[in-house]
Write a protein that holds these residues in place. Structure first.
Motif, PDB file in Angstrom:
ATOM      1  N   ALA A   1      40.494  44.736  32.230  1.00  0.00           N
ATOM      2  CA  ALA A   1      39.316  44.809  33.094  1.00  0.00           C
ATOM      3  C   ALA A   1      39.450  43.867  34.286  1.00  0.00           C
ATOM      4  O   ALA A   1      39.070  44.214  35.411  1.00  0.00           O
ATOM      5  N   ILE A   2      39.994  42.681  34.053  1.00  0.00           N
ATOM      6  CA  ILE A   2      40.192  41.724  35.149  1.00  0.00           C
ATOM      7  C   ILE A   2      41.208  42.279  36.136  1.00  0.00           C
ATOM      8  O   ILE A   2      41.038  42.166  37.359  1.00  0.00           O
ATOM      9  N   HIS A   3      42.253  42.896  35.615  1.00  0.00           N
ATOM     10  CA  HIS A   3      43.252  43.521  36.476  1.00  0.00           C
ATOM     11  C   HIS A   3      42.610  44.625  37.329  1.00  0.00           C
ATOM     12  O   HIS A   3      42.933  44.785  38.507  1.00  0.00           O
ATOM     13  N   GLY A   4      41.698  45.363  36.729  1.00  0.00           N
ATOM     14  CA  GLY A   4      40.992  46.393  37.479  1.00  0.00           C
ATOM     15  C   GLY A   4      40.230  45.823  38.655  1.00  0.00           C
ATOM     16  O   GLY A   4      40.262  46.370  39.767  1.00  0.00           O
ATOM     17  N   ARG A   5      39.525  44.717  38.433  1.00  0.00           N
ATOM     18  CA  ARG A   5      38.795  44.076  39.541  1.00  0.00           C
ATOM     19  C   ARG A   5      39.766  43.594  40.618  1.00  0.00           C
ATOM     20  O   ARG A   5      39.491  43.700  41.816  1.00  0.00           O
ATOM     21  N   LEU A   6      40.905  43.073  40.181  1.00  0.00           N
ATOM     22  CA  LEU A   6      41.864  42.515  41.137  1.00  0.00           C
ATOM     23  C   LEU A   6      42.463  43.593  42.040  1.00  0.00           C
ATOM     24  O   LEU A   6      42.870  43.298  43.172  1.00  0.00           O
ATOM     25  N   LEU A   7      42.525  44.824  41.557  1.00  0.00           N
ATOM     26  CA  LEU A   7      43.159  45.889  42.338  1.00  0.00           C
ATOM     27  C   LEU A   7      42.377  46.260  43.594  1.00  0.00           C
ATOM     28  O   LEU A   7      42.874  47.033  44.416  1.00  0.00           O
ATOM     29  N   THR A   8      41.169  45.689  43.759  1.00  0.00           N
ATOM     30  CA  THR A   8      40.489  45.864  45.049  1.00  0.00           C
ATOM     31  C   THR A   8      41.324  45.235  46.169  1.00  0.00           C
ATOM     32  O   THR A   8      41.206  45.634  47.333  1.00  0.00           O
ATOM     33  N   ALA A   9      42.181  44.285  45.801  1.00  0.00           N
ATOM     34  CA  ALA A   9      43.098  43.699  46.790  1.00  0.00           C
ATOM     35  C   ALA A   9      44.045  44.758  47.328  1.00  0.00           C
ATOM     36  O   ALA A   9      44.430  44.731  48.512  1.00  0.00           O
ATOM     37  N   TRP A  10      44.430  45.692  46.477  1.00  0.00           N
ATOM     38  CA  TRP A  10      45.318  46.784  46.890  1.00  0.00           C
ATOM     39  C   TRP A  10      44.589  47.699  47.875  1.00  0.00           C
ATOM     40  O   TRP A  10      45.167  48.148  48.865  1.00  0.00           O
ATOM     41  N   SER A  11      43.308  47.960  47.602  1.00  0.00           N
ATOM     42  CA  SER A  11      42.519  48.804  48.508  1.00  0.00           C
ATOM     43  C   SER A  11      42.459  48.190  49.899  1.00  0.00           C
ATOM     44  O   SER A  11      42.621  48.882  50.914  1.00  0.00           O
ATOM     45  N   VAL A  12      42.234  46.880  49.948  1.00  0.00           N
ATOM     46  CA  VAL A  12      42.180  46.194  51.246  1.00  0.00           C
ATOM     47  C   VAL A  12      43.547  46.217  51.917  1.00  0.00           C
ATOM     48  O   VAL A  12      43.673  46.496  53.115  1.00  0.00           O
ATOM     49  N   ALA A  13      44.591  45.947  51.138  1.00  0.00           N
ATOM     50  CA  ALA A  13      45.950  45.919  51.687  1.00  0.00           C
ATOM     51  C   ALA A  13      46.370  47.296  52.190  1.00  0.00           C
ATOM     52  O   ALA A  13      47.115  47.405  53.165  1.00  0.00           O
ATOM     53  N   GLY A  14      45.881  48.352  51.519  1.00  0.00           N
ATOM     54  CA  GLY A  14      46.220  49.705  51.924  1.00  0.00           C
ATOM     55  C   GLY A  14      45.674  50.061  53.305  1.00  0.00           C
ATOM     56  O   GLY A  14      46.162  50.990  53.945  1.00  0.00           O
TER      57      GLY A  14
ATOM     58  N   PHE B   1      39.966  54.524  46.293  1.00  0.00           N
ATOM     59  CA  PHE B   1      39.328  54.924  45.043  1.00  0.00           C
ATOM     60  C   PHE B   1      40.113  54.439  43.824  1.00  0.00           C
ATOM     61  O   PHE B   1      39.526  54.235  42.755  1.00  0.00           O
ATOM     62  N   LEU B   2      41.407  54.231  43.970  1.00  0.00           N
ATOM     63  CA  LEU B   2      42.167  53.607  42.877  1.00  0.00           C
ATOM     64  C   LEU B   2      41.595  52.221  42.587  1.00  0.00           C
ATOM     65  O   LEU B   2      41.260  51.890  41.434  1.00  0.00           O
ATOM     66  N   GLY B   3      41.488  51.392  43.640  1.00  0.00           N
ATOM     67  CA  GLY B   3      40.964  50.049  43.445  1.00  0.00           C
ATOM     68  C   GLY B   3      39.521  50.043  42.995  1.00  0.00           C
ATOM     69  O   GLY B   3      39.130  49.271  42.108  1.00  0.00           O
ATOM     70  N   SER B   4      38.706  50.937  43.569  1.00  0.00           N
ATOM     71  CA  SER B   4      37.284  50.980  43.203  1.00  0.00           C
ATOM     72  C   SER B   4      37.096  51.417  41.753  1.00  0.00           C
ATOM     73  O   SER B   4      36.319  50.806  41.001  1.00  0.00           O
ATOM     74  N   ALA B   5      37.808  52.475  41.344  1.00  0.00           N
ATOM     75  CA  ALA B   5      37.668  52.967  39.970  1.00  0.00           C
ATOM     76  C   ALA B   5      38.166  51.937  38.967  1.00  0.00           C
ATOM     77  O   ALA B   5      37.550  51.733  37.909  1.00  0.00           O
ATOM     78  N   ALA B   6      39.282  51.287  39.297  1.00  0.00           N
ATOM     79  CA  ALA B   6      39.812  50.264  38.386  1.00  0.00           C
ATOM     80  C   ALA B   6      38.823  49.117  38.226  1.00  0.00           C
ATOM     81  O   ALA B   6      38.634  48.578  37.128  1.00  0.00           O
ATOM     82  N   ALA B   7      38.164  48.742  39.330  1.00  0.00           N
ATOM     83  CA  ALA B   7      37.199  47.641  39.265  1.00  0.00           C
ATOM     84  C   ALA B   7      35.943  48.037  38.501  1.00  0.00           C
ATOM     85  O   ALA B   7      35.419  47.262  37.694  1.00  0.00           O
ATOM     86  N   ILE B   8      35.463  49.252  38.738  1.00  0.00           N
ATOM     87  CA  ILE B   8      34.203  49.688  38.125  1.00  0.00           C
ATOM     88  C   ILE B   8      34.372  49.990  36.639  1.00  0.00           C
ATOM     89  O   ILE B   8      33.525  49.621  35.813  1.00  0.00           O
ATOM     90  N   PHE B   9      35.465  50.658  36.270  1.00  0.00           N
ATOM     91  CA  PHE B   9      35.630  51.133  34.898  1.00  0.00           C
ATOM     92  C   PHE B   9      36.516  50.247  34.026  1.00  0.00           C
ATOM     93  O   PHE B   9      36.792  50.585  32.882  1.00  0.00           O
ATOM     94  N   GLY B  10      36.980  49.106  34.566  1.00  0.00           N
ATOM     95  CA  GLY B  10      37.845  48.231  33.786  1.00  0.00           C
ATOM     96  C   GLY B  10      37.195  47.724  32.511  1.00  0.00           C
ATOM     97  O   GLY B  10      37.806  47.708  31.437  1.00  0.00           O
ATOM     98  N   GLY B  11      35.926  47.304  32.603  1.00  0.00           N
ATOM     99  CA  GLY B  11      35.218  46.823  31.417  1.00  0.00           C
ATOM    100  C   GLY B  11      35.024  47.925  30.391  1.00  0.00           C
ATOM    101  O   GLY B  11      35.155  47.698  29.181  1.00  0.00           O
TER     102      GLY B  11
END
Length: 550
Positions: A423-436, A102-112
């Motif tokens: 916002a771009i950083h937020g999208r990128l954090l989905t990589a953290w979700s996968v890595a987790g 949810f960290l990665g998802s929220a960062a990606a969704i709400f970054g913009g």
């Protein structure tokens, strides 16, 4: 010197306290007040790393002195909603997965949204989610409903993690265009340090609230929620944004060049994630984190199983130790875990700051090349009984794990510009979700598979280390392929101007001063003391535990 107003109100409707307009700093505002505000938020949400301190107490929330097991015929859903038997540690461990998904998802969704709403509103919403999630979890412990913990801290708290994590990124990069890596490293260092403060604090609170009928967890959740809400709100209201066009006195942006890895243009969020550079950096972060996060989660059992009795001067394997001897080496392994956490924190600031000098691409090349050498050497060091070198290798590995998180926002700003980097950083954090999911899966499931196949405990991690070497080699390849973003993806001047209007930005007056005041003032000192003293306390506790290793 005449006092300078902290912010400038823009024409039109009167902005609310959380609106972005209220955060635009007046000329002369001291930029060194902004990093402590970011640290105040990151130190609080960083407790996500330390949540394992609650697992054992919660596993005996009903039994208090020992877990109260469910009847053998109890189904999963019955056990989840049961109020008469205790939870398994593995069920509680799902909180980690929820945190980072949810960290990665929220960062990606709400970054913009963050870029337009501003860091103050995002930081305050993060405080409501993270602290509100703790309150829901407290109610879940009190009523003994584990689904409330998953919903409270896992889902709602995870959304707070995502918003809080990315809230300062764009702001710090705009305040420190001359030291992007150092600025983001200071803030993200706090996320690594949150558990260093929160875990011992939670342990003391649980001991204080414990009674013959309670393990003291729900009371601890409520106290932490109140403390964190105060600190996170202070951080959110401490955020300030520079006016468009502001730059540090005496600093000249590097000249644009086709070969330069630092762009002077900007890429819109909607186009950034469609570029090869975005996905290559996504791969770089995912592979670096996958290797590190798996090791971080298995550090304690790994040290115990690889060295066994040699940790206390006995030539015995782990299975040959008595319960008292296993308790001794568990204490040493806890010190090892604390030392790794400290290097995780220090590495975030060290490597991110170094990247300002040697460049982001070179920094990640060092991560991967040095990581490959260290991971490949781990099996040999373990079999040779080189405990000191084994520990040192993992300390360097975990410093680069933290450094990867802290360096990537500056890497994105170099590639895509500063306008929408948060916002771009937020999208990128989905990589953290996968890595987790990927990192822990590799270590835990491969370990269990090898144990079931009859591999001795001292050797079960050998193959895993070589697989991690392969992941790092792929990461190195991704990093080597990164080139400057093609001009076709850059925003035009008109598009950039329109985006600045949507983001409620205000340009500087032509004659406004660009210089910031001296770095040290009483206000700056107080702000840094507010976040520095808790960090020093946490570091001292961690070092005390780590001394057991020596």
């Amino acid at each position: 010197m005449a006092s300078v107003p902290e912010t400038i109100d823009l024409p039109g409707r009167a902005p609310g306290w959380l609106d972005k307009e209220r955060t635009i700093a007046a000329p002369g505002y001291n930029r060194w007040l902004v990093p402590p505000a970011a640290l105040a938020i990151h130190l609080c949400i960083g407790m996500a790393y330390g949540f394992s301190v609650f697992w054992l107490p919660l596993s005996k929330a009903l039994g208090v002195t020992a877990p109260l097991a469910c009847p053998a015929d109890t189904g999963f859903f019955s056990a989840v909603f049961s109020t008469s038997c205790d939870w398994k540690v593995t069920w509680l461990g799902w909180m980690y997965t929820l945190f980072f998904v949810f960290l990665g998802s929220a960062a990606a969704i709400f970054g913009g949204w963050l870029e337009r709403a501003g860091p103050r509103k995002a930081g305050f919403v993060a405080a409501l989610c993270w602290c509100g999630g703790l309150v829901v979890s407290a109610a879940g412990v009190y009523t003994h409903q584990i689904w409330m913990l998953w919903l409270g801290s896992g889902v709602i708290g995870g959304i707070g993690l995502g918003l809080g994590y990315i809230s300062p990124v764009s702001t710090l990069i705009k305040w420190f265009p001359d030291r992007r890596g150092m600025a983001t490293g200071m803030a993200i260092m706090g996320f690594g340090g949150g558990a260093m403060i929160g875990a011992p604090l939670a342990d003391k609170l649980m001991r204080y609230f414990a009674t013959p009928n309670s393990v003291g967890v729900w009371q601890t959740f409520l106290v932490l929620a109140a403390l964190y809400f105060v600190f996170m709100s202070a951080g959110a209201f401490g955020y300030r944004l520079p006016q468009t066009g502001w730059k540090p006195a005496g600093w000249t942006p590097p000249p644009p060049s086709r070969q330069a890895m630092i762009t002077s243009r900007n890429v819109h969020l909607d186009k950034a994630w469609k570029t090869p550079q975005f996905w290559l950096i996504w791969g770089v972060l995912c592979l670096n984190v996958s290797a590190g996060i798996g090791v971080l989660g298995m550090a304690s059992p790994m040290l115990q199983e690889v060295f066994g009795g040699r940790l206390i001067g006995l030539d015995l394997g782990f299975n040959d130790l008595s319960p008292e001897q296993r308790t001794q080496i568990a204490t040493i392994a806890a010190g090892f875990t604390g030392l790794l956490s400290l290097f995780n924190i220090v590495g975030r600031f060290f490597w991110a700051s170094l990247s300002d000098r040697i460049g982001r691409k070179v920094t990640y090349a060092v991560f991967f090349l040095l990581g490959i050498a260290l991971y490949a050497s781990i099996p040999s060091l373990g079999h040779a009984g080189q405990i000191a070198l084994f520990v040192a290798a993992f300390c360097v590995i975990l410093s680069m794990y933290g450094g990867g998180f802290a360096t990537v926002p500056a890497y994105l700003a170099d590639m895509f510009g500063t306008q929408m980097v948060g916002a771009i950083h937020g999208r990128l954090l989905t990589a953290w979700s996968v890595a987790g999911i990927l990192g822990p899966f590799l270590l835990t499931y491969l370990r269990d598979f090898q144990l079931e196949s009859g591999v001795p405990k001292a050797q079960v991690y050998d193959i895993t280390m070589y697989i991690l070497v392969g992941l790092l080699a792929l990461g190195l390849l991704c990093n080597l392929l990164i080139r400057p973003v093609a001009e076709k993806y850059h925003m035009s001047d008109a598009e950039l101007a329109a985006e600045k209007v949507k983001a409620h930005e205000r340009s500087m007056e032509p004659d406004a001063p660009t210089a910031a005041p001296a770095a040290f003032t009483p206000a700056v000192a107080l702000a840094w003391l507010a976040v520095g003293l808790p960090m020093l306390w946490g570091a001292w506790i961690t070092l005390q535990k780590a001394l057991v290793l020596f």
